[in-house]
Write a protein that holds these residues in place. Structure first.
Motif, PDB file in Angstrom:
ATOM      1  N   ILE A 296       0.858  -1.200   0.000  1.00  0.00           N
ATOM      2  CA  ILE A 296       0.000   0.000   0.000  1.00  0.00           C
ATOM      3  C   ILE A 296       0.885   1.238   0.000  1.00  0.00           C
ATOM      4  N   ARG A 297       0.491   2.192  -0.829  1.00  0.00           N
ATOM      5  CA  ARG A 297       1.190   3.480  -0.863  1.00  0.00           C
ATOM      6  C   ARG A 297       0.102   4.550  -0.765  1.00  0.00           C
ATOM      7  N   THR A 298       0.140   5.364   0.270  1.00  0.00           N
ATOM      8  CA  THR A 298      -0.923   6.362   0.414  1.00  0.00           C
ATOM      9  C   THR A 298      -0.649   7.561  -0.502  1.00  0.00           C
ATOM     10  N   SER A 299      -1.728   8.220  -0.903  1.00  0.00           N
ATOM     11  CA  SER A 299      -1.579   9.467  -1.678  1.00  0.00           C
ATOM     12  C   SER A 299      -2.858  10.285  -1.525  1.00  0.00           C
ATOM     13  N   SER A 300      -2.859  11.468  -2.131  1.00  0.00           N
ATOM     14  CA  SER A 300      -4.042  12.331  -2.030  1.00  0.00           C
ATOM     15  C   SER A 300      -5.222  11.660  -2.738  1.00  0.00           C
ATOM     16  N   TYR A 301      -6.424  12.116  -2.408  1.00  0.00           N
ATOM     17  CA  TYR A 301      -7.633  11.605  -3.060  1.00  0.00           C
ATOM     18  C   TYR A 301      -7.535  11.817  -4.577  1.00  0.00           C
ATOM     19  N   PRO A 302      -7.863  10.862  -5.390  1.00  0.00           N
ATOM     20  CA  PRO A 302      -8.579   9.620  -5.085  1.00  0.00           C
ATOM     21  C   PRO A 302      -7.686   8.434  -4.749  1.00  0.00           C
ATOM     22  N   GLY A 303      -6.449   8.676  -4.322  1.00  0.00           N
ATOM     23  CA  GLY A 303      -5.563   7.570  -3.951  1.00  0.00           C
ATOM     24  C   GLY A 303      -5.943   6.972  -2.599  1.00  0.00           C
ATOM     25  N   PHE A 304      -5.141   6.044  -2.139  1.00  0.00           N
ATOM     26  CA  PHE A 304      -5.392   5.370  -0.860  1.00  0.00           C
ATOM     27  C   PHE A 304      -5.145   6.370   0.283  1.00  0.00           C
ATOM     28  N   ALA A 305      -6.151   6.608   1.112  1.00  0.00           N
ATOM     29  CA  ALA A 305      -6.081   7.666   2.132  1.00  0.00           C
ATOM     30  C   ALA A 305      -5.085   7.335   3.237  1.00  0.00           C
ATOM     31  N   THR A 306      -4.273   8.313   3.616  1.00  0.00           N
ATOM     32  CA  THR A 306      -3.365   8.122   4.762  1.00  0.00           C
ATOM     33  C   THR A 306      -4.146   7.745   6.020  1.00  0.00           C
ATOM     34  N   ASP A 307      -5.358   8.299   6.168  1.00  0.00           N
ATOM     35  CA  ASP A 307      -6.140   8.035   7.381  1.00  0.00           C
ATOM     36  C   ASP A 307      -6.596   6.577   7.462  1.00  0.00           C
ATOM     37  N   LEU A 308      -6.412   5.819   6.372  1.00  0.00           N
ATOM     38  CA  LEU A 308      -6.809   4.403   6.408  1.00  0.00           C
ATOM     39  C   LEU A 308      -5.625   3.455   6.459  1.00  0.00           C
ATOM     40  N   GLN A 309      -4.389   3.993   6.402  1.00  0.00           N
ATOM     41  CA  GLN A 309      -3.270   3.036   6.390  1.00  0.00           C
ATOM     42  C   GLN A 309      -3.128   2.291   7.721  1.00  0.00           C
ATOM     43  N   GLN A 310      -3.453   2.960   8.843  1.00  0.00           N
ATOM     44  CA  GLN A 310      -3.368   2.252  10.128  1.00  0.00           C
ATOM     45  C   GLN A 310      -4.569   1.314  10.325  1.00  0.00           C
ATOM     46  N   PRO A 311      -5.813   1.791  10.070  1.00  0.00           N
ATOM     47  CA  PRO A 311      -6.941   0.861  10.232  1.00  0.00           C
ATOM     48  C   PRO A 311      -6.846  -0.381   9.334  1.00  0.00           C
ATOM     49  N   VAL A 312      -6.155  -0.286   8.193  1.00  0.00           N
ATOM     50  CA  VAL A 312      -6.105  -1.462   7.310  1.00  0.00           C
ATOM     51  C   VAL A 312      -4.991  -2.430   7.730  1.00  0.00           C
ATOM     52  N   THR A 313      -4.066  -1.977   8.581  1.00  0.00           N
ATOM     53  CA  THR A 313      -2.904  -2.810   8.937  1.00  0.00           C
ATOM     54  C   THR A 313      -3.286  -4.179   9.528  1.00  0.00           C
ATOM     55  N   PRO A 314      -4.292  -4.256  10.432  1.00  0.00           N
ATOM     56  CA  PRO A 314      -4.655  -5.579  10.959  1.00  0.00           C
ATOM     57  C   PRO A 314      -5.067  -6.568   9.859  1.00  0.00           C
ATOM     58  N   LEU A 315      -5.580  -6.028   8.739  1.00  0.00           N
ATOM     59  CA  LEU A 315      -5.966  -6.897   7.621  1.00  0.00           C
ATOM     60  C   LEU A 315      -4.715  -7.536   7.006  1.00  0.00           C
TER      61      LEU A 315
END
Ligand SMILES: CC(=O)N[C@H]1[C@@H](OP(=O)(O)OP(=O)(O)OC[C@H]2O[C@@H](n3ccc(=O)[nH]c3=O)[C@H](O)[C@@H]2O)O[C@H](CO)[C@@H](O)[C@@H]1O
Ligand SMILES: C=C(OP(=O)(O)O)C(=O)O
Length: 424
Positions: A296-315
């Motif tokens: 996963i690489r976060t970026s500005s919208y419409p990319g992958f949101a930085t605010d979701l990189q931690q919540p997605v980590t358990p996945l």
């Protein structure tokens, strides 16, 4: 201090309803003072940031009343007052009072904002924008003092060095009443910016192009709210529950979402093997199954949101094999959760700001600390997956942005409690 106590390891199922977007709400509340008439916001989330913004409104003699999900704000008797410190430090979005006060009174004195500890968060682009509109900006004793020229702010062409959400919103608020046309190039494209523009346009502003990288604003004399505004659903809260459902769900239906706002997130989690059925404004996440590792690489919208990189980590921790990689290009130092996850037994580390994730068959409960909102969300999901008892200290950070989270988790069958404990 708030503490979240979770007895985990139990599959969760049922329905969850997503609240209004934190990052819209925290802009729309300050923007409300641009109106000469009372404002009604619907779909407002029950989050600590809203309480703190209401306190800041009352410092300016702006009455507000929050019932169920409706927030009424009456700026008719507003008094221009400095907002030097106190509640200003309790959240990031207090910086929107700079743009809003400037738009309404042509001046603002606002303390340097607080917010999440996720690495450096400069506001140079906000200041560049105010200055381009003709304002004089001084930074004195941790306070930003902004004054318009005698003949008021004038429109300008502003090119942002990066598509900053905060700078885009602040410049919109300051320029809606400036003389002439303002153009913001390389503007942020997040859905919350469209929400702000819709809110202001319905009050008489003329803002075109929100949601694209070039926003044009024609200044108007005054703004008047006439109809209630319903806040868009929180895509980050939705993404958090999708991750939870993919990790430990036994069939979870997530209601009140705008699927399009989650496109890049859904593409990633579906690629990992999360099975999702979408209907008009809800998603059903099938019981958690085998997952593939990902990068996963976060970026500005419409990319992958930085605010979701931690919540997605358990996945990623739930994947069966391989090495996962997470690179946060927006906030490379947003890594405070890693040490906490390691305490729970996670096979995860950071090298040169790159997060490396390995499959972890079992997490175990222990005491951890939520350094900021999304670290807290990540640890909350990890706690729900873990065997035994997890205690999350500083859980107030979770409550900054997760609407009625204890209630929602309990509805899914979670054994979770939030309690107040004395500070040590
Ligand atoms: C209240 C709110 O809406 N918060 C969100 C908003 O924060 P916020 O608006 O503070 O974040 P920005 O979009 O401004 O920041 C994006 C990037 O630009 C940099 N930058 C920003 C402004 C500036 O003047 N100079 C500068 O260098 C930041 O350090 C960061 O690397 O967008 C972030 C990025 O999507 C989200 O994580 C936050 O949840
Ligand atoms: C970083 C965040 O919030 P804020 O900008 O309000 O600190 C967030 O919501 O993840």
């Amino acid at each position: 201090m708030k503490q979240m106590i979770i007895h985990g390891g139990k599959p969760l199922q049922g329905d969850v309803w997503i609240g209004g977007a934190k990052n819209s709400t925290v802009a729309l509340i300050p923007a409300s003072i641009l109106s000469r008439t009372p404002v009604t916001l619907e779909g407002v989330p029950r989050i600590a940031d809203v309480d703190n913004l209401m306190d800041l409104l009352s410092e300016m003699s702006v009455a507000s009343d929050f019932q169920n999900t409706t927030l009424r704000i009456n700026p008719e008797h507003i008094k221009m007052s400095p907002l030097p410190s106190g509640k200003i430090k309790s959240l990031r979005a207090s910086y929107y009072f700079m743009g809003a006060l400037l738009g309404r009174f042509g001046k603002a004195v606002v303390g340097f904002p607080g917010g999440d500890d996720i690495g450096p968060r400069p506001i140079d682009q906000h200041i560049k924008g105010f200055e381009a509109l003709g304002a004089c900006v001084k930074n004195e004793n941790d306070q930003i003092k902004i004054t318009s020229p005698a003949d008021g702010l004038h429109g300008a062409k502003i090119h942002l060095a990066m598509p900053s959400v905060g700078a885009t919103m602040n410049i919109i608020m300051a320029s809606v009443t400036a003389k002439g046309q303002t153009i913001i190039d390389n503007a942020a494209k997040e859905p919350e910016i469209i929400d702000l523009a819709t809110f202001l346009n319905n009050m008489g502003a003329v803002i075109r192009g929100a949601g694209t990288d070039s926003i044009r604003i024609e200044g108007v004399e005054r703004l008047e709210a006439k109809t209630p505004h319903t806040i868009i659903p929180d895509r980050i809260e939705a993404g958090t529950y999708i991750s939870l459902a993919g990790c430990i769900g036994n069939g979870i239906c997530i209601h009140n979402i705008i699927e399009e706002h989650l496109d890049s997130y859904l593409a990633k989690v579906e690629e990992m093997g999360v099975v999702i059925d979408a209907t008009e404004d809800s998603l059903y996440v099938y019981p958690a199954g085998d997952l593939k590792m990902t990068q996963i690489r976060t970026s500005s919208y419409p990319g992958f949101a930085t605010d979701l990189q931690q919540p997605v980590t358990p996945l990623l921790l739930s994947a069966k094999s391989g090495e996962g990689v997470i690179i946060d290009q927006i906030y490379p130092k947003r890594i405070g959760h890693i040490e906490q996850l390691r305490k729970m037994g996670a096979d995860i580390k950071v090298e040169d700001n790159i997060i490396l994730v390995h499959p972890t068959a079992k997490l175990h409960g222990t005491t951890v600390s939520a350094g900021e909102i999304r670290a807290g969300a990540c640890l909350m999901i990890a706690g729900l997956m873990a065997d035994g008892k997890t205690v999350i200290n500083n859980a107030g950070n979770i409550l900054r942005g997760y609407d009625r989270v204890q209630e929602k988790l309990r509805l899914l069958g979670a054994n979770v409690k939030i309690q107040d404990v004395p500070e040590k």
